[in-house]
Write a protein that holds these residues in place. Sequence first.
Motif, short mmCIF file in Angstrom:
data_model
loop_
_atom_site.label_atom_id
_atom_site.label_comp_id
_atom_site.label_asym_id
_atom_site.label_seq_id
_atom_site.Cartn_x
_atom_site.Cartn_y
_atom_site.Cartn_z
N PHE A 75 55.85 16.29 42.76
CA PHE A 75 55.56 17.74 43.24
C PHE A 75 56.50 18.51 42.97
CE2 PHE A 75 51.60 16.02 44.79
CZ PHE A 75 50.99 17.15 44.91
N GLU A 76 57.82 18.29 42.53
CA GLU A 76 58.91 18.93 42.12
C GLU A 76 58.72 19.37 40.83
OE1 GLU A 76 63.69 18.68 41.42
OE2 GLU A 76 62.65 17.17 42.50
N GLU A 77 58.15 18.82 40.06
CA GLU A 77 57.65 19.18 38.71
C GLU A 77 56.59 19.99 38.96
OE1 GLU A 77 59.70 18.98 36.29
OE2 GLU A 77 61.15 17.79 37.39
N ILE A 78 55.31 19.80 39.52
CA ILE A 78 54.22 20.75 39.74
C ILE A 78 54.58 21.97 40.17
CG2 ILE A 78 52.23 20.85 40.95
CD1 ILE A 78 51.97 17.85 40.89
N GLY A 79 55.47 22.10 41.31
CA GLY A 79 56.31 23.14 41.72
C GLY A 79 56.81 24.11 40.72
N LYS A 80 57.58 23.46 39.86
CA LYS A 80 58.24 24.36 38.65
C LYS A 80 57.25 24.63 37.83
CE LYS A 80 61.72 22.15 37.33
NZ LYS A 80 62.97 21.03 36.77
N SER A 81 56.11 23.92 37.64
CA SER A 81 55.10 24.84 36.63
C SER A 81 54.19 25.83 37.31
CB SER A 81 54.18 23.54 36.13
OG SER A 81 53.15 23.24 37.36
N GLY A 82 54.01 25.65 38.53
CA GLY A 82 53.32 26.94 39.39
C GLY A 82 51.63 26.50 39.21
N LEU A 247 60.67 23.48 46.16
CA LEU A 247 62.01 23.15 45.53
C LEU A 247 61.73 23.28 43.99
CD1 LEU A 247 64.86 22.06 45.13
CD2 LEU A 247 63.78 19.65 45.38
N GLY A 248 60.73 22.96 43.56
CA GLY A 248 60.34 22.97 41.92
C GLY A 248 60.33 24.40 41.72
N GLY A 249 59.75 25.12 42.55
CA GLY A 249 59.65 26.63 42.44
C GLY A 249 60.99 27.24 42.40
N LYS A 324 61.79 32.00 49.66
CA LYS A 324 61.59 33.50 49.79
C LYS A 324 62.80 34.41 49.42
CE LYS A 324 61.65 34.93 54.04
NZ LYS A 324 61.39 34.99 55.44
N ASN A 325 64.02 33.71 49.73
CA ASN A 325 65.24 34.71 49.61
C ASN A 325 65.42 34.62 47.88
OD1 ASN A 325 65.54 35.44 52.01
ND2 ASN A 325 66.80 33.77 52.67
N ILE A 326 65.35 33.11 47.29
CA ILE A 326 65.80 33.40 45.95
C ILE A 326 64.72 34.23 45.20
CG2 ILE A 326 65.27 31.60 44.15
CD1 ILE A 326 66.37 29.46 45.82
N THR A 327 63.56 34.29 45.63
CA THR A 327 62.48 34.97 44.74
C THR A 327 62.81 36.67 44.98
OG1 THR A 327 60.77 34.90 46.63
CG2 THR A 327 60.79 33.41 44.72
N LYS A 328 63.28 36.74 46.27
CA LYS A 328 63.75 38.30 46.39
C LYS A 328 65.05 38.83 45.62
CE LYS A 328 65.52 41.16 50.15
NZ LYS A 328 66.00 41.05 51.69
N TYR A 349 56.92 34.04 43.27
CA TYR A 349 56.95 34.98 44.80
C TYR A 349 55.75 34.86 45.77
CZ TYR A 349 57.16 38.78 47.87
OH TYR A 349 57.19 39.63 49.04
N ARG A 350 54.62 34.47 45.10
CA ARG A 350 53.44 34.54 45.71
C ARG A 350 53.19 33.12 46.43
NH1 ARG A 350 48.07 37.04 43.07
NH2 ARG A 350 48.83 39.09 42.65
N GLN A 351 53.94 32.00 45.45
CA GLN A 351 53.92 30.65 45.80
C GLN A 351 54.89 30.46 47.18
OE1 GLN A 351 54.83 28.15 42.76
NE2 GLN A 351 55.51 26.56 44.04
N ALA A 352 55.94 31.30 47.03
CA ALA A 352 56.99 31.16 48.24
C ALA A 352 56.37 31.63 49.64
CB ALA A 352 58.15 31.93 47.88
N LYS A 353 55.64 32.94 49.35
CA LYS A 353 55.20 33.46 50.47
C LYS A 353 54.44 32.88 51.32
CE LYS A 353 55.55 36.98 53.58
NZ LYS A 353 56.88 36.95 54.01
N VAL A 354 53.32 32.02 50.47
CA VAL A 354 52.10 31.43 50.96
C VAL A 354 52.90 30.10 51.86
CG1 VAL A 354 50.23 29.71 50.65
CG2 VAL A 354 50.35 32.15 49.66
N ALA A 355 53.71 29.30 50.92
CA ALA A 355 54.36 28.00 51.38
C ALA A 355 55.19 28.34 52.55
CB ALA A 355 55.24 27.55 50.29
N GLU A 356 55.80 29.45 52.86
CA GLU A 356 56.46 29.78 53.90
C GLU A 356 55.87 29.29 55.11
OE1 GLU A 356 58.83 33.34 56.04
OE2 GLU A 356 57.70 33.93 54.27
#
Length: 375
Positions: A75-82, A247-249, A324-328, A349-356
């Motif tokens: 899932f780290e790799e899946i997160g990296k792909s979006g 983390l992947g994101g 969230k802070n990294i995408t900011k 950014y969207r992925q981060a906000k939803v996962a938060e």
Amino acid sequence: MEFFINGETRMLKESAARFLSAKVKGALIKDLNKEDRGYSESLWKEMAELGWFGLIYDEQYGGSGMSIFDICCLFEEIGKSGLASPFYTSAVFSGLLINETGDDGLKKAYLPTIIQGKKILTLALMDEQGHDDWAAPAFKAKENNGNYFLNATRLLVPYAHVADEIIICVDVDSAKVKGPTLFKIGTKSVGLRNTLLETMGWEKRFAVSFQDVKASEKDIIGGIGQGAALLNKIMPKAIVIKCAEMLGGMERVLEMTVEYMKQRIQFGKPLGVLQAVQHYCAEMATLTDASRLLTYQAASLLSEGNVCEKEVAMSKAWCSDAFKNITKIAHQLHGGIGFTDEHDLHIFYRQAKVAEFEFGDSWIQRRKIADVMGI
């Protein structure tokens, strides 16, 4: 603390990275978001053939018998792909619930088809106020001659439109026993209606309305009154796998930002030579590496069968804020181009906000950590 990825897990991680980098592009994610299904059926079949959906389940059901740490690496790799798909809600969350019941008949009936990608399950655990209420469900049902009639609305249900069944947690008032109870309800049931919701994320999410939907005892998962207990057992695993996806994101956002800082020329120099820019990138790297250590620690402890409520909460609290802070920061460094449809940064950014906010944001997780500490 150091973590060593063994050869088999490393091969899984590397093969997943190659597959996803070749198959999943930002344009594909945006195109899928515009389509009704919201995910690629061809990719879904390929992922099933790769054995990803059965990674953590026993071989007797068609799985690979690997660990929570292994699926976190995937899932780290899946997160990296979006990439957005029903993988998490069906083969992870729903699959873990069914696996945890200990009911071999139920597992034989459901796990093989989930693992093969032939059946999609999803969960509806959020009430009309936007709260996960499975510990004390507002969704109530009274027994009537062995049948239950369900009336409620559940929010933000992922992929309800393509799921074969929806798992819900209902407060049952039975003559025998009371309490939170899990039901599996067919999506073709009379009285069930889906309404697509506009959200920030790339997953398709729905409001699911139950109007006198009929259920029986055969639809119960794990027994009456056992719903909250079953969810409590699998929740740490579900949370840490979500942290791995986050983390992947973070890794992808850091990667694309550093690359852009090296290439973007301003006043005759790459932006990366500026000390302020370097410090921003260093902050992103620090947040990412700390997220990796916390997530890997929790995943390792869970894989070894250890109780690690505090470590899981620490991982989710940190990753929620860090992503969230990294995408900011990344948006600050990219400038206006990062907000355009052509750029992939806003995917994350969207992925981060939803996962938060999934499974509780950092405030809720810190409350859990304090509870474990006895304060």
